[in-house]
Motif scaffolding. Sequence first.
Motif, PDB file in Angstrom:
ATOM      1  N   GLN A  56       0.821  -1.212   0.000  1.00 43.18           N
ATOM      2  CA  GLN A  56       0.000   0.000   0.000  1.00 43.18           C
ATOM      3  C   GLN A  56       0.859   1.268   0.000  1.00 43.18           C
ATOM      4  N   SER A  57       2.145   1.129  -0.346  1.00 43.43           N
ATOM      5  CA  SER A  57       3.016   2.296  -0.339  1.00 43.43           C
ATOM      6  C   SER A  57       2.694   3.201  -1.522  1.00 43.43           C
ATOM      7  N   LEU A  58       3.064   4.458  -1.389  1.00 47.19           N
ATOM      8  CA  LEU A  58       2.835   5.420  -2.470  1.00 47.19           C
ATOM      9  C   LEU A  58       3.717   5.131  -3.673  1.00 47.19           C
ATOM     10  N   ASP A  59       4.775   4.331  -3.475  1.00 42.82           N
ATOM     11  CA  ASP A  59       5.673   3.988  -4.578  1.00 42.82           C
ATOM     12  C   ASP A  59       5.148   2.839  -5.428  1.00 42.82           C
ATOM     13  N   ASN A  60       4.125   2.155  -4.956  1.00 49.49           N
ATOM     14  CA  ASN A  60       3.624   0.967  -5.649  1.00 49.49           C
ATOM     15  C   ASN A  60       2.707   1.377  -6.802  1.00 49.49           C
ATOM     16  N   LYS A  61       3.316   1.874  -7.876  1.00 54.91           N
ATOM     17  CA  LYS A  61       2.581   2.333  -9.057  1.00 54.91           C
ATOM     18  C   LYS A  61       2.909   1.423 -10.238  1.00 54.91           C
ATOM     19  N   PRO A  62       2.021   0.490 -10.583  1.00 56.90           N
ATOM     20  CA  PRO A  62       2.327  -0.454 -11.660  1.00 56.90           C
ATOM     21  C   PRO A  62       2.083   0.145 -13.050  1.00 56.90           C
ATOM     22  N   TYR A  63       3.009  -0.141 -13.951  1.00 57.12           N
ATOM     23  CA  TYR A  63       2.878   0.276 -15.342  1.00 57.12           C
ATOM     24  C   TYR A  63       2.863  -0.963 -16.215  1.00 57.12           C
ATOM     25  N   LEU A  64       2.446  -0.777 -17.458  1.00 56.71           N
ATOM     26  CA  LEU A  64       2.409  -1.919 -18.364  1.00 56.71           C
ATOM     27  C   LEU A  64       2.778  -1.491 -19.778  1.00 56.71           C
ATOM     28  N   ALA A  65       3.163  -2.485 -20.578  1.00 55.39           N
ATOM     29  CA  ALA A  65       3.522  -2.249 -21.972  1.00 55.39           C
ATOM     30  C   ALA A  65       3.193  -3.492 -22.778  1.00 55.39           C
ATOM     31  N   LEU A  66       2.847  -3.302 -24.047  1.00 52.08           N
ATOM     32  CA  LEU A  66       2.511  -4.408 -24.940  1.00 52.08           C
ATOM     33  C   LEU A  66       3.549  -4.517 -26.041  1.00 52.08           C
ATOM     34  N   ASP A  67       3.806  -5.757 -26.494  1.00 51.13           N
ATOM     35  CA  ASP A  67       4.665  -5.931 -27.657  1.00 51.13           C
ATOM     36  C   ASP A  67       3.824  -6.342 -28.862  1.00 51.13           C
ATOM     37  N   ARG A  68       4.466  -6.549 -29.980  1.00 52.16           N
ATOM     38  CA  ARG A  68       3.744  -6.856 -31.223  1.00 52.16           C
ATOM     39  C   ARG A  68       3.307  -8.314 -31.311  1.00 52.16           C
ATOM     40  N   GLN A  69       3.801  -9.145 -30.396  1.00 54.19           N
ATOM     41  CA  GLN A  69       3.429 -10.555 -30.393  1.00 54.19           C
ATOM     42  C   GLN A  69       2.232 -10.840 -29.486  1.00 54.19           C
ATOM     43  N   GLY A  70       1.620  -9.802 -28.958  1.00 52.83           N
ATOM     44  CA  GLY A  70       0.454  -9.996 -28.114  1.00 52.83           C
ATOM     45  C   GLY A  70       0.792 -10.356 -26.684  1.00 52.83           C
ATOM     46  N   HIS A  71       1.898  -9.808 -26.171  1.00 51.85           N
ATOM     47  CA  HIS A  71       2.283 -10.033 -24.786  1.00 51.85           C
ATOM     48  C   HIS A  71       2.146  -8.731 -24.007  1.00 51.85           C
ATOM     49  N   VAL A  72       1.706  -8.866 -22.749  1.00 50.96           N
ATOM     50  CA  VAL A  72       1.551  -7.712 -21.867  1.00 50.96           C
ATOM     51  C   VAL A  72       2.579  -7.841 -20.749  1.00 50.96           C
ATOM     52  N   PHE A  73       3.433  -6.836 -20.594  1.00 49.21           N
ATOM     53  CA  PHE A  73       4.461  -6.819 -19.558  1.00 49.21           C
ATOM     54  C   PHE A  73       4.041  -5.825 -18.483  1.00 49.21           C
ATOM     55  N   VAL A  74       4.010  -6.291 -17.245  1.00 44.55           N
ATOM     56  CA  VAL A  74       3.476  -5.496 -16.140  1.00 44.55           C
ATOM     57  C   VAL A  74       4.535  -5.383 -15.043  1.00 44.55           C
ATOM     58  N   THR A  75       4.739  -4.178 -14.519  1.00 49.82           N
ATOM     59  CA  THR A  75       5.663  -4.035 -13.393  1.00 49.82           C
ATOM     60  C   THR A  75       4.936  -4.335 -12.082  1.00 49.82           C
ATOM     61  N   ASP A  76       5.669  -4.957 -11.182  1.00 48.16           N
ATOM     62  CA  ASP A  76       5.184  -5.207  -9.819  1.00 48.16           C
ATOM     63  C   ASP A  76       6.208  -4.556  -8.885  1.00 48.16           C
ATOM     64  N   PRO A  77       6.068  -3.245  -8.629  1.00 44.94           N
ATOM     65  CA  PRO A  77       7.120  -2.497  -7.928  1.00 44.94           C
ATOM     66  C   PRO A  77       7.503  -3.076  -6.575  1.00 44.94           C
ATOM     67  N   ASP A  78       6.529  -3.339  -5.710  1.00 46.75           N
ATOM     68  CA  ASP A  78       6.854  -3.864  -4.384  1.00 46.75           C
ATOM     69  C   ASP A  78       7.183  -5.355  -4.415  1.00 46.75           C
ATOM     70  N   GLY A  79       6.948  -6.001  -5.544  1.00 44.40           N
ATOM     71  CA  GLY A  79       7.329  -7.408  -5.707  1.00 44.40           C
ATOM     72  C   GLY A  79       8.662  -7.553  -6.415  1.00 44.40           C
ATOM     73  N   TYR A  80       9.244  -6.420  -6.869  1.00 45.64           N
ATOM     74  CA  TYR A  80      10.574  -6.384  -7.502  1.00 45.64           C
ATOM     75  C   TYR A  80      10.635  -7.293  -8.727  1.00 45.64           C
ATOM     76  N   ARG A  81       9.604  -7.258  -9.569  1.00 49.14           N
ATOM     77  CA  ARG A  81       9.589  -8.163 -10.719  1.00 49.14           C
ATOM     78  C   ARG A  81       8.770  -7.593 -11.863  1.00 49.14           C
ATOM     79  N   ILE A  82       8.919  -8.230 -13.018  1.00 48.02           N
ATOM     80  CA  ILE A  82       8.118  -7.965 -14.206  1.00 48.02           C
ATOM     81  C   ILE A  82       7.324  -9.235 -14.488  1.00 48.02           C
ATOM     82  N   ILE A  83       6.026  -9.075 -14.757  1.00 51.03           N
ATOM     83  CA  ILE A  83       5.160 -10.223 -15.036  1.00 51.03           C
ATOM     84  C   ILE A  83       4.694 -10.139 -16.483  1.00 51.03           C
ATOM     85  N   GLU A  84       4.729 -11.256 -17.172  1.00 51.76           N
ATOM     86  CA  GLU A  84       4.342 -11.301 -18.587  1.00 51.76           C
ATOM     87  C   GLU A  84       3.082 -12.146 -18.762  1.00 51.76           C
TER      88      GLU A  84
END
Length: 199
Positions: A56-84
Amino acid sequence: FDAGQFDEPVGIDVDQDGRVYIADTWNQRIQVFEPDPSGFVFTPVAKWDLTAWYGQSLDNKPYLALDRQGHVFVTDPDGYRIIEFTTNGDFIRYWGDYGGTADTFNLPAGIVVDAAGGIWVSDAGYNRLMHFILPAPYDVWLSFVKTLKNGTLLYHTAITLTEVVLGMLVGVCFATVVGYMLAKSRTLEKILSPYLVAS
């Protein structure tokens, strides 16, 4: 919250068909919207939940991006990872952990996919921009099958096992000889005793 409702929407991206993907932070889900023919009215058409964005921190702001192959990449700031995910919400993989190495994060924030498919992540915690080139999961599988077919995997596995067994045999033989010599020689025992610990 119902589809189309948000609790702090943050990351947003648009695919090649004009569908809009939004990171709905505190609902812990991705929502997908499709435009009507006018392009001004968007209707929710899909959503999927994430096992992420718990902090619930103010830094926990997730962003996302899509590639041309139909994949969605999502940041998990407080989880220290990228999820596809696929654009249907099917989980593909994740990477990252807490740290300052080339494949770990302190606070992954912004994310974008370049024209060549490279993934750029801003690690806000360490003030750095990171670049990743990921093999497609299918390519990884093909590479694994290829190493099975051409015998490379079995060859290297056999070498590793041989080295392990030989190392154990050498260690046992050396320990047996040294132990015997120590038992029979008081002089050698006096010389080596400061360096040996009996158990």
